[in-house]
Motif scaffolding. Structure first.
Motif, mmCIF file in Angstrom:
data_model
loop_
_atom_site.group_PDB
_atom_site.id
_atom_site.type_symbol
_atom_site.label_atom_id
_atom_site.label_comp_id
_atom_site.label_asym_id
_atom_site.label_seq_id
_atom_site.Cartn_x
_atom_site.Cartn_y
_atom_site.Cartn_z
ATOM 1 N N GLU A 1 1.061 10.460 14.407
ATOM 2 C CA GLU A 1 -0.319 10.290 14.850
ATOM 3 C C GLU A 1 -0.916 11.626 15.285
ATOM 4 O O GLU A 1 -0.194 12.520 15.755
ATOM 5 C CB GLU A 1 -0.381 9.318 16.031
ATOM 6 N N ASN B 1 0.698 2.140 7.521
ATOM 7 C CA ASN B 1 -0.698 2.579 7.535
ATOM 8 C C ASN B 1 -1.654 1.527 6.981
ATOM 9 O O ASN B 1 -2.860 1.636 7.171
ATOM 10 C CB ASN B 1 -0.829 3.872 6.716
ATOM 11 N N SER B 2 -1.120 0.532 6.288
ATOM 12 C CA SER B 2 -1.980 -0.497 5.712
ATOM 13 C C SER B 2 -1.196 -1.783 5.538
ATOM 14 O O SER B 2 0.040 -1.813 5.653
ATOM 15 C CB SER B 2 -2.536 -0.046 4.358
ATOM 16 N N PRO C 1 -1.836 6.881 0.214
ATOM 17 C CA PRO C 1 -2.118 6.713 1.651
ATOM 18 C C PRO C 1 -1.756 5.334 2.191
ATOM 19 O O PRO C 1 -1.320 5.210 3.346
ATOM 20 C CB PRO C 1 -3.624 6.976 1.743
ATOM 21 N N GLU C 2 -1.902 4.299 1.373
ATOM 22 C CA GLU C 2 -1.550 2.951 1.828
ATOM 23 C C GLU C 2 -0.057 2.789 2.058
ATOM 24 O O GLU C 2 0.372 1.854 2.753
ATOM 25 C CB GLU C 2 -2.023 1.915 0.805
ATOM 26 N N TRP D 1 1.472 -1.720 2.533
ATOM 27 C CA TRP D 1 2.606 -0.783 2.593
ATOM 28 C C TRP D 1 3.782 -1.275 1.748
ATOM 29 O O TRP D 1 4.311 -0.544 0.906
ATOM 30 C CB TRP D 1 3.034 -0.584 4.047
ATOM 31 N N PHE E 1 1.890 5.104 3.507
ATOM 32 C CA PHE E 1 2.352 5.932 4.624
ATOM 33 C C PHE E 1 2.763 5.065 5.810
ATOM 34 O O PHE E 1 2.254 3.952 6.002
ATOM 35 C CB PHE E 1 1.247 6.888 5.097
ATOM 36 N N THR E 2 3.657 5.597 6.608
ATOM 37 C CA THR E 2 3.929 5.035 7.929
ATOM 38 C C THR E 2 3.663 6.122 8.957
ATOM 39 O O THR E 2 3.701 7.320 8.637
ATOM 40 C CB THR E 2 5.381 4.546 8.079
ATOM 41 N N TYR E 3 3.399 5.703 10.186
ATOM 42 C CA TYR E 3 3.127 6.660 11.257
ATOM 43 C C TYR E 3 3.900 6.281 12.513
ATOM 44 O O TYR E 3 4.241 5.106 12.724
ATOM 45 C CB TYR E 3 1.630 6.709 11.581
ATOM 46 N N CYS F 1 7.741 2.972 14.491
ATOM 47 C CA CYS F 1 6.796 3.327 13.432
ATOM 48 C C CYS F 1 5.964 2.110 13.030
ATOM 49 O O CYS F 1 6.344 0.970 13.296
ATOM 50 C CB CYS F 1 7.532 3.832 12.192
#
Length: 369
Positions: free
Chosen positions: A165, A139-140, A247-248, A143, A250-252, A136
């Motif tokens: 993703e 997102n920024s 949103p900052e 985080w 989040f992880t993906y 993972c």
């Protein structure tokens, strides 16, 4: 008479769905954004890896370049057979805020991620821990700060969002992300009602005190999965748990590319749910049964054209409130595009879940690598 009973049952299960989507999931879906002040809390980021060399090469730069003023990264190599350990040793020499934990194969805890994580938690110097999987990425660069900002003197557990993703023109990808959306809406919604029942190890934070006061993973150490959801199910309460969904924060991660890979992943995830607290098993089971019953009863009643105006009205009403509730949640979690396919994806997912349930009865899923 029989069809009339089915109509009553349809209305009953749609009523249950209404309670879930509006009053429970809706606690998250319709919640207002809250502003938090960035805190300079020292954080220990914990990453457990087993044969993840390629992902580590891609994602480690995103971890080491975080804007948070005070953090260390605990890199745990769980007896990898690829070059994971070599990479970790190089990073440890290169960066002063890296600690390396080397896990040797142990007969008692063979292939058990919880054992590896426990060793990592023990060497962490900071009280506040933040977890992310090796496959993972954040997102920024904010985080860590975003997740850390949710800790307070009372809130010792922070549930974050771990998404997948997007892959263009992939129906399976939409299914995976829709399921992730629904799951997150559920555990965020229940957490906001005061009953946190799970979290995801892709993005999760808690304190060392919370971990050691609970005896770590000892209650379910023999279960290879559940370092995230079973632990939160065990220790999460109304008073100690909060959520983070900026949103900052989040992880993906990269989603599965084939149905079989995703199906086996689902089997692993579902296998731990049977160990949840009785109430949580009940509410999850009732939620799924109400979904399945809605689909089956709607098909039967429409096939026989029994009071079709009433049946159609109930169906439209059900899709209206579910679409609105999930739509708001999708907006918060940046997954709006999956909602265009909502009815089709939901139908596919409900029967896939049924397949997973029966498959797990007859064979055990494979867990940690």
């Amino acid at each position: 008479m029989f069809l009339q009973i089915l109509l009553i049952l349809l209305a009953f299960f749609v009523g249950i769905q209404f309670l879930y989507y509006v009053f429970i999931l809706g606690r998250f879906s319709f919640s207002k954004k809250t502003t938090t002040t960035a805190k300079k809390i020292p954080i220990s980021v914990i990453v457990c890896a087993k044969n993840e060399a390629e992902n580590i090469k891609k994602y480690f730069p995103l971890l080491i370049s975080q804007n948070h003023p005070d953090y260390e990264i605990i890199l745990i190599d769980d007896a990898s057979s690829d070059e994971t350990l070599d990479l970790f040793e190089k990073y440890e020499q290169q960066y002063s805020n890296i600690k390396l934990v080397k896990v040797q194969n142990n007969e008692t805890f063979w292939g058990n991620k919880k054992y590896a994580l426990t060793l990592g938690i023990k060497v962490a110097k900071n009280e506040h821990l933040l977890f992310i999987d090796a496959d993972c990425y954040p997102n920024s660069k904010n985080w860590i700060t975003q997740m850390a900002s949710q800790f307070t003197s009372k809130k010792a557990i922070v549930l974050g969002y771990g998404g997948y993703e997007k892959i263009k023109n992939s129906f399976l990808n939409k299914v995976i992300r829709f399921e992730t959306l629904v799951t997150a809406t559920q555990y965020f919604g229940w957490a906001k009602t005061g009953n946190p029942y799970m979290g995801v190890g892709r993005n999760l934070a808690y304190t060392k005190k919370t971990f050691f006061d609970a005896g770590g993973f000892i209650e379910h150490m023999k279960i290879r999965s559940g370092d995230d959801d079973l632990f939160i199910n065990q220790v999460g309460t109304k008073s100690n748990t909060t959520i983070c969904f900026t949103p900052e924060s989040f992880t993906y991660s990269e989603p599965k590319k084939t149905f079989n890979e995703w199906f086996n992943q689902k089997r692993r995830h579902v296998s731990t749910a049977k160990l949840y607290k009785p109430f949580d098993r009940l509410q999850l089971g009732l939620f799924y049964i109400s979904q399945l019953a809605f689909i089956l009863l709607s098909i039967i009643l429409l096939a026989f054209q029994h009071q079709w105006i009433i049946v159609t009205s109930i169906i439209v009403f059900r899709y209206l409130f579910t679409w609105i509730s999930l739509g708001y949640a999708a907006g918060k979690l940046k997954e709006k595009d999956v909602m265009y396919w909502y009815p089709i994806i939901e139908f596919f997912l409900i029967f896939t879940q049924l397949n997973v349930f029966f498959t797990n009865i007859f064979s055990k899923p494979v867990h940690w690598k």
